[in-house]
Design an enzyme around this catalytic site. Structure first.
Site, short mmCIF file in Angstrom:
data_model
loop_
_atom_site.label_atom_id
_atom_site.label_comp_id
_atom_site.label_asym_id
_atom_site.label_seq_id
_atom_site.Cartn_x
_atom_site.Cartn_y
_atom_site.Cartn_z
N ARG A 1 16.77 -0.85 0.80
CA ARG A 1 15.71 -1.85 0.99
C ARG A 1 14.53 -1.26 1.77
NH1 ARG A 1 17.01 -7.24 0.57
NH2 ARG A 1 14.77 -7.49 0.85
N ARG B 1 11.76 0.89 1.76
CA ARG B 1 11.04 1.44 0.61
C ARG B 1 9.95 2.41 1.00
NH1 ARG B 1 9.08 -4.38 -0.72
NH2 ARG B 1 9.13 -4.32 1.56
N ARG C 1 17.57 -1.14 12.14
CA ARG C 1 19.00 -1.04 11.83
C ARG C 1 19.87 -0.62 13.00
NH1 ARG C 1 19.51 -4.10 7.27
NH2 ARG C 1 17.91 -3.52 5.77
C1 LIG Z 1 19.13 -7.75 10.82
C2 LIG Z 1 18.61 -7.76 9.40
C3 LIG Z 1 18.99 -8.78 8.57
C4 LIG Z 1 18.51 -8.80 7.24
N1 LIG Z 1 18.90 -9.82 6.41
C5 LIG Z 1 18.44 -9.88 5.14
C6 LIG Z 1 18.81 -10.93 4.26
O1 LIG Z 1 19.57 -11.82 4.62
N2 LIG Z 1 18.33 -10.90 2.98
C7 LIG Z 1 17.47 -9.93 2.55
O2 LIG Z 1 17.03 -9.97 1.41
N3 LIG Z 1 17.12 -8.92 3.35
C8 LIG Z 1 17.57 -8.87 4.63
N4 LIG Z 1 17.20 -7.82 5.45
C9 LIG Z 1 16.36 -6.75 4.89
C10 LIG Z 1 14.88 -6.92 5.29
O3 LIG Z 1 14.35 -8.12 4.79
C11 LIG Z 1 14.05 -5.72 4.78
O4 LIG Z 1 14.08 -5.70 3.37
C12 LIG Z 1 14.55 -4.38 5.27
O5 LIG Z 1 14.86 -4.45 6.63
C13 LIG Z 1 13.48 -3.31 5.04
O6 LIG Z 1 12.42 -3.56 5.94
P1 LIG Z 1 10.90 -3.40 5.52
O7 LIG Z 1 10.55 -4.24 4.35
O8 LIG Z 1 10.12 -3.59 6.80
O9 LIG Z 1 10.88 -1.85 5.13
P2 LIG Z 1 9.97 -1.08 4.09
O10 LIG Z 1 10.15 -1.62 2.73
O11 LIG Z 1 10.27 0.35 4.28
O12 LIG Z 1 8.51 -1.40 4.56
C14 LIG Z 1 8.01 -0.87 5.78
C15 LIG Z 1 6.79 -1.70 6.21
O13 LIG Z 1 5.74 -1.51 5.26
C16 LIG Z 1 5.05 -2.73 5.09
N5 LIG Z 1 5.20 -3.20 3.70
C17 LIG Z 1 6.17 -2.80 2.82
N6 LIG Z 1 5.99 -3.39 1.63
C18 LIG Z 1 4.93 -4.18 1.76
C19 LIG Z 1 4.28 -5.08 0.89
N7 LIG Z 1 4.69 -5.25 -0.37
N8 LIG Z 1 3.21 -5.74 1.34
C20 LIG Z 1 2.77 -5.57 2.60
N9 LIG Z 1 3.35 -4.76 3.50
C21 LIG Z 1 4.41 -4.07 3.07
C22 LIG Z 1 5.64 -3.74 6.07
O14 LIG Z 1 4.93 -3.68 7.27
C23 LIG Z 1 7.05 -3.19 6.26
O15 LIG Z 1 7.66 -3.58 7.48
C24 LIG Z 1 17.65 -7.78 6.76
C25 LIG Z 1 17.29 -6.74 7.64
C26 LIG Z 1 17.76 -6.73 8.94
C27 LIG Z 1 17.35 -5.58 9.85
#
Ligand SMILES: Cc1cc2nc3c(=O)[nH]c(=O)nc-3n(C[C@H](O)[C@H](O)[C@H](O)COP(=O)(O)OP(=O)(O)OC[C@H]3O[C@@H](n4cnc5c(N)ncnc54)[C@H](O)[C@@H]3O)c2cc1C
Length: 285
Positions: free
Chosen positions: A107, A109, A235
């Site tokens: 997840r 990305r 994480r």
């Molecule tokens: C404790 C915990 C519980 C979770 N529970 C769930 C759950 O129940 N269900 C679920 O589906 N997921 C869950 N997740 C996953 C979470 O929603 C994220 O998908 C995952 O942590 C990756 O984070 P991210 O999107 O910040 O990372 P990345 O995809 O690496 O993105 C990094 C950063 O880039 C920016 N970014 C990325 N893509 C975009 C975009 N399209 N538009 C604008 N900015 C962008 C944002 O600032 C983002 O934080 C959980 C995560 C954690 C840590």
């Protein structure tokens, strides 16, 4: 269901790739821009490259402020100048993690690239299973009993019962996988006769049989320092799933040793359940 089933209790993190700076090219760039000398006090490629990337922004090679590379990177972290950290890239091979964990890992990305073990190409009939941290004691107890072969069936209670149920289920899953691959290969061979593409047939059988596999996986991860910091922050947080939190702490330990200026601002905390978490004042740089 004793020692004959392969159980994994800890992930392994191998740092297989890291950068080095091309000093001659760097010197050529500086000479072309009238800088006769740039000195920094780190030999770590990732740290040198991050500093070089940051210094290009202001062309500040000639007159660095005191404090060296660590002070320079600390300033980047404090001011949230995170894009500069993308100059540092690391290659990790992670093994001994569950498919549930890898689903959460991918997840992440932005700034990440992945190559994961294929369950279609690789035979999984001897696969290993990752014990969820919360059941580690129970599974160890059940395995010890099974290895001694002394327990009366159905007479287990408490932890040993919970551990034995997990082991039995994993064994059934493994048997289902192996038997289903054999069945599908036999059936499809009978249907299509001689000349069938064996690789395609194996792939088709394995992709159907893997539907029940919750087993160990291996994954090659390429990521930059900014993305890795974000991964560690989310994480290794106490709210994260226990298995991925354990991995995030292990990834951090490897990276902190490899590039201390980029990863040593984290505080490691021992949690009441015996696991660990990490935090940093420099969030989401
Ligand atoms: C404790 C915990 C519980 C979770 N529970 C769930 C759950 O129940 N269900 C679920 O589906 N997921 C869950 N997740 C996953 C979470 O929603 C994220 O998908 C995952 O942590 C990756 O984070 P991210 O999107 O910040 O990372 P990345 O995809 O690496 O993105 C990094 C950063 O880039 C920016 N970014 C990325 N893509 C975009 C975009 N399209 N538009 C604008 N900015 C962008 C944002 O600032 C983002 O934080 C959980 C995560 C954690 C840590």
């Amino acid at each position: 269901v004793g020692s004959d089933i392969r159980i994994i209790t800890e992930p392994s993190v191998y740092l297989v790739g890291r950068q080095s700076i091309d000093e001659a090219a760097m010197a050529a760039f500086l000479a072309d821009h009238g800088v006769t000398r740039w000195t920094t006090d780190t030999l770590v490629g990732a740290e040198r490259l991050v500093e070089a990337a940051g210094r290009v922004a202001y062309m500040s090679f000639a007159k660095p402020r005191p404090g060296g590379n660590k002070a320079y990177i600390d300033h980047l972290l404090e001011s949230g100048h995170g894009s500069v950290l993308e100059a540092a890239v690391f290659n990790l091979i992670i093994t001994g993690v569950s498919r549930s964990l890898s689903h959460e890992l991918v997840r992440h990305r932005v700034g990440f690239g992945y190559s994961q073990l294929s369950q279609r190409f690789v035979d999984e009939s001897g696969c290993a299973f990752v014990v969820p941290p919360a059941l580690a004691v129970e599974v160890a107890e059940a395995r010890a009993l099974a290895d001694r072969g002394t327990f009366p069936v159905g007479a287990l209670t408490g932890g040993a019962e919970a551990g034995m149920r997990w082991l039995i289920l994993m064994r059934l899953v493994q048997e289902f996988y192996a038997d289903t691959v054999d069945y599908l290969l036999g059936r499809d061979q009978a249907d299509s006769g001689v000349g069938q593409d064996k690789t395609a047939a194996r792939k088709a059988a394995r992709e159907a049989a893997r539907s029940v596999l919750p087993n160990e996986t291996k994954i090659f991860v390429t990521a930059n320092a900014r993305a890795l910091r974000h991964f560690i922050e989310l994480r290794a947080h106490p709210a994260a799933d226990a298995e991925i939190r354990r991995l995030a702490v292990a990834v951090w330990a490897v990276l902190r040793d490899a590039a201390p200026a980029l990863f040593s601002d984290y505080q490691l905390t021992d949690l009441p359940d015996g696991s660990q978490s990490l935090s940093t004042p420099h969030r989401k740089v």
